[in-house]
Write an enzyme that holds these catalytic residues in place. Structure first.
Site, PDB file in Angstrom:
ATOM      1  N   HIS A  59      -5.986  10.339   0.408  1.00 15.38           N
ATOM      2  CA  HIS A  59      -7.113  10.178  -0.513  1.00 15.38           C
ATOM      3  C   HIS A  59      -8.324   9.659   0.267  1.00 15.38           C
ATOM      4  O   HIS A  59      -8.170   8.829   1.171  1.00 15.38           O
ATOM      5  CB  HIS A  59      -6.762   9.157  -1.621  1.00 15.38           C
ATOM      6  CG  HIS A  59      -6.288   9.784  -2.886  1.00 15.38           C
ATOM      7  ND1 HIS A  59      -5.075   9.471  -3.467  1.00 15.38           N
ATOM      8  CD2 HIS A  59      -6.875  10.691  -3.723  1.00 15.38           C
ATOM      9  CE1 HIS A  59      -4.935  10.168  -4.590  1.00 15.38           C
ATOM     10  NE2 HIS A  59      -6.018  10.916  -4.772  1.00 15.38           N
ATOM     11  N   CYS A  72      -3.727  14.889  -8.137  1.00 14.73           N
ATOM     12  CA  CYS A  72      -3.390  14.679  -6.725  1.00 14.73           C
ATOM     13  C   CYS A  72      -1.915  14.318  -6.561  1.00 14.73           C
ATOM     14  O   CYS A  72      -1.209  14.905  -5.736  1.00 14.73           O
ATOM     15  CB  CYS A  72      -4.271  13.600  -6.096  1.00 14.73           C
ATOM     16  SG  CYS A  72      -5.965  14.169  -5.835  1.00 14.73           S
ATOM     17  N   GLU A 112      -1.343   8.188   1.749  1.00 14.22           N
ATOM     18  CA  GLU A 112      -0.395   7.918   0.667  1.00 14.22           C
ATOM     19  C   GLU A 112       1.046   7.867   1.169  1.00 14.22           C
ATOM     20  O   GLU A 112       1.474   8.691   1.954  1.00 14.22           O
ATOM     21  CB  GLU A 112      -0.512   8.989  -0.425  1.00 14.22           C
ATOM     22  CG  GLU A 112      -1.887   9.062  -1.082  1.00 14.22           C
ATOM     23  CD  GLU A 112      -2.248   7.815  -1.880  1.00 14.22           C
ATOM     24  OE1 GLU A 112      -1.360   6.979  -2.127  1.00 14.22           O
ATOM     25  OE2 GLU A 112      -3.434   7.682  -2.247  1.00 14.22           O
TER      26      GLU A 112
END
Ligand code: PCA
Length: 216
Positions: free
Chosen positions: A168, A144, A81
């Site tokens: 992720h 998250c 991310e």
């Protein structure tokens, strides 16, 4: 003194009986090489509470690096991310049946924080190792992203040199078997991917310059 690396994974949510992030991260508890040792924590899939567990662990362990890991069912690869945004907007209830809609994670906080992990280098090394990976431009707006934003905000507020970010991962094959058509990744590949993420973060204090964006 060894550098401490904190890895976190989540408890199961959304009717799943396992969460691949915790299954993978727990296998790395105590992993040490030369200069570092890994500690792990499991996070509840609950707004607010998950962040408290992260903050407590960071205060206790004073890690140099934190990599939070979560399940992204339906994603096809290991997604590193790039950015955490200051909003909770839950598409499903958390594990305490709470649904937050368009709520700031930190009132008055910046709209977003960037990961301070070498995201391009991690993706590069994962691909070199034969593992599907990409930079992701959104960690969603559920628990998250909430943990990712809260973690980056506290690192910023405390002015520490701690580097942190979020990865992720897809379903495990046994989960995807219940979601026909969904992609999956074997646990041992995810574990190897996380080892690569840790080693690459230690090796790169400055990220690589390599395209990893999207046109849409
Ligand atoms: N994935 C969810 C929360 C917990 C997890 O493993 C998410 O992507 O927000």
């Amino acid at each position: 003194m060894k550098k401490i690396i904190l890895l976190t994974g989540f408890e199961p949510f959304n009717k799943e009986t396992i969460n691949p992030s915790w299954e993978a991260v727990r296998q790395l508890d105590g992993w040490h090489e030369g200069e570092f040792v890994v500690h792990v924590r499991q996070l509840p899939c609950v707004f607010g509470h998950a962040l408290k567990v992260v903050h407590r662990a960071v205060e206790e362990l004073q890690p140099s690096i934190v990599i939070a890991v979560g399940q992204a069912g339906g994603r096809v690869d290991i997604s590193v991310e790039r950015v955490a945004i200051n909003v909770d907007d839950a598409p499903i209830p958390d594990n305490q049946q709470r649904v937050l809609v368009d709520q700031a994670i930190v009132n008055g906080g910046p709209a977003a924080y960037f990961s301070t992990l070498p995201i391009k280098a991690i993706v590069h090394e994962l691909r070199e190792a034969g593992l599907p990976a990409s930079v992701s431009q959104t960690a969603g707006t559920f628990v998250c992203n909430h943990v990712f934003y809260g973690l980056m905000h506290s690192a910023h507020e405390w002015g520490t040199t701690m580097r942190a970010g979020f990865i992720h991962i897809p379903y495990l094959p046994q989960q995807a078997a219940q979601h026909p058509g969904a992609a999956s990744m074997k646990l041992e590949d995810v574990v190897e991917g996380l080892r690569i993420a840790v080693r690459t973060t230690l090796a790169h204090t400055v990220d690589m310059r390599e395209a990893g964006g999207l046109t849409h």
